[in-house]
Design a protein around this motif. Sequence first.
Motif, mmCIF file in Angstrom:
data_model
loop_
_atom_site.group_PDB
_atom_site.id
_atom_site.type_symbol
_atom_site.label_atom_id
_atom_site.label_comp_id
_atom_site.label_asym_id
_atom_site.label_seq_id
_atom_site.Cartn_x
_atom_site.Cartn_y
_atom_site.Cartn_z
ATOM 1 N N THR A 79 27.497 35.520 37.718
ATOM 2 C CA THR A 79 28.450 36.312 36.930
ATOM 3 C C THR A 79 29.788 36.390 37.641
ATOM 4 O O THR A 79 29.858 36.564 38.857
ATOM 5 N N ARG A 80 30.853 36.266 36.865
ATOM 6 C CA ARG A 80 32.212 36.442 37.396
ATOM 7 C C ARG A 80 32.854 37.668 36.758
ATOM 8 O O ARG A 80 32.474 38.083 35.666
ATOM 9 N N PHE A 81 33.872 38.201 37.445
ATOM 10 C CA PHE A 81 34.459 39.481 37.044
ATOM 11 C C PHE A 81 35.980 39.405 36.991
ATOM 12 O O PHE A 81 36.611 38.639 37.723
ATOM 13 N N ASP A 82 36.534 40.255 36.130
ATOM 14 C CA ASP A 82 37.990 40.377 36.055
ATOM 15 C C ASP A 82 38.535 41.192 37.226
ATOM 16 O O ASP A 82 39.661 40.954 37.689
ATOM 17 N N LEU A 83 37.744 42.160 37.686
ATOM 18 C CA LEU A 83 38.165 43.043 38.774
ATOM 19 C C LEU A 83 37.042 43.178 39.793
ATOM 20 O O LEU A 83 35.867 43.288 39.424
ATOM 21 N N ILE A 84 37.410 43.177 41.063
ATOM 22 C CA ILE A 84 36.474 43.485 42.134
ATOM 23 C C ILE A 84 37.078 44.612 42.961
ATOM 24 O O ILE A 84 38.235 44.528 43.391
ATOM 25 N N LEU A 85 36.315 45.673 43.155
ATOM 26 C CA LEU A 85 36.729 46.809 43.971
ATOM 27 C C LEU A 85 35.785 46.903 45.163
ATOM 28 O O LEU A 85 34.562 46.913 44.990
ATOM 29 N N THR A 86 36.323 46.997 46.370
ATOM 30 C CA THR A 86 35.470 47.116 47.546
ATOM 31 C C THR A 86 36.181 47.931 48.614
ATOM 32 O O THR A 86 37.378 47.766 48.846
ATOM 33 N N SER A 87 35.448 48.844 49.238
ATOM 34 C CA SER A 87 36.045 49.700 50.267
ATOM 35 C C SER A 87 35.139 49.779 51.484
ATOM 36 O O SER A 87 33.909 49.793 51.359
ATOM 37 N N GLU A 88 35.751 49.819 52.652
ATOM 38 C CA GLU A 88 35.048 49.947 53.931
ATOM 39 C C GLU A 88 34.010 48.837 54.123
ATOM 40 O O GLU A 88 32.951 49.054 54.706
ATOM 41 N N THR A 89 34.342 47.629 53.681
ATOM 42 C CA THR A 89 33.418 46.498 53.828
ATOM 43 C C THR A 89 33.911 45.464 54.838
ATOM 44 O O THR A 89 33.246 44.439 55.038
ATOM 45 N N ILE A 90 35.040 45.736 55.507
ATOM 46 C CA ILE A 90 35.586 44.751 56.453
ATOM 47 C C ILE A 90 35.382 45.191 57.890
ATOM 48 O O ILE A 90 35.990 44.638 58.807
#
Length: 290
Positions: free
Chosen positions: A203-214
């Motif tokens: 599945t592909r997405f228009d938006l990806i949100l990610t926090s505190e993953t780096i």
Amino acid sequence: MSSRHVEGMKCTLNMFTFNFGCIDKSQATQGESAVQNAVPVAQQIPSKVQIDKECIKNPITVKVEDMEVRLVDPYDVVNHLKTSELKDLVALQADRAHSDLIPGVYEGGMKIWESTFDLGSLVLKKVPNIFDNKSTLDLGCGSGVLGILALKMGSKSVHFHDYNSEVLSLVTIPNVSLNDENSLDRCQFWSGDWESYDQVDNTRFDLILTSETIYNAKNHKKLHDVIKSKLNPGGAAYVAGKMYYFGVGGSMKGFRQTVENEKIFDVTSIWVSEEGVKREILLLEHTKAS
């Protein structure tokens, strides 16, 4: 059902610290040596899991800008698990190890980290219409606050991904249900390592949100690659985190360098904290050449 209202980010973060020793992923330690570091293979978690009423009877209400989000209290979850027959869950292993994070085993999914509020506030203030009829991935979702905001703001579908399956079953899915049980029909829930997640779901997405993953520099390339495989052409990925994570080596500068080296995305700094712990939000968009 009454809910407790938690005012302000600092109070909210304290509420989600359990009694674990670490208060920040930058201070995380390995925890108890008996825990095995086995990378979980990606799997889809059914959205219609049996939600334990004991864990949701006293929800907390947090605010992101003017948007209220109802959440289970992780104290209730952990305390209930302690009286259950499920003694080997990683959340309990982390509790016994007095750690919010056991790298490669438990990735802190029951705690809401500060950058989640940074990113939630930014999209609600600056781009409130960004979710309209869009597909969204909450990557490294934990409690699912960002994905729940996306549902409330009009996303046509939201997928939630977290490293640990039990975080999704015990926290994320109940949280989505607390805010709008009917929205579960627009959701999928996936657990496991990013690399295997990439392999089992296309599945592909228009938006990806990610926090505190780096926070772990060793995973910067893996994070880049899962965003690369999951983001639609013309889509946008928002990455929020601290400038530097002491002890585990991750940094926004290091992740940005990884992105620039790969030459798949244009990367722009769109927000930097002005006080307290230095934090930043990056916007990734496909390069015009790609």
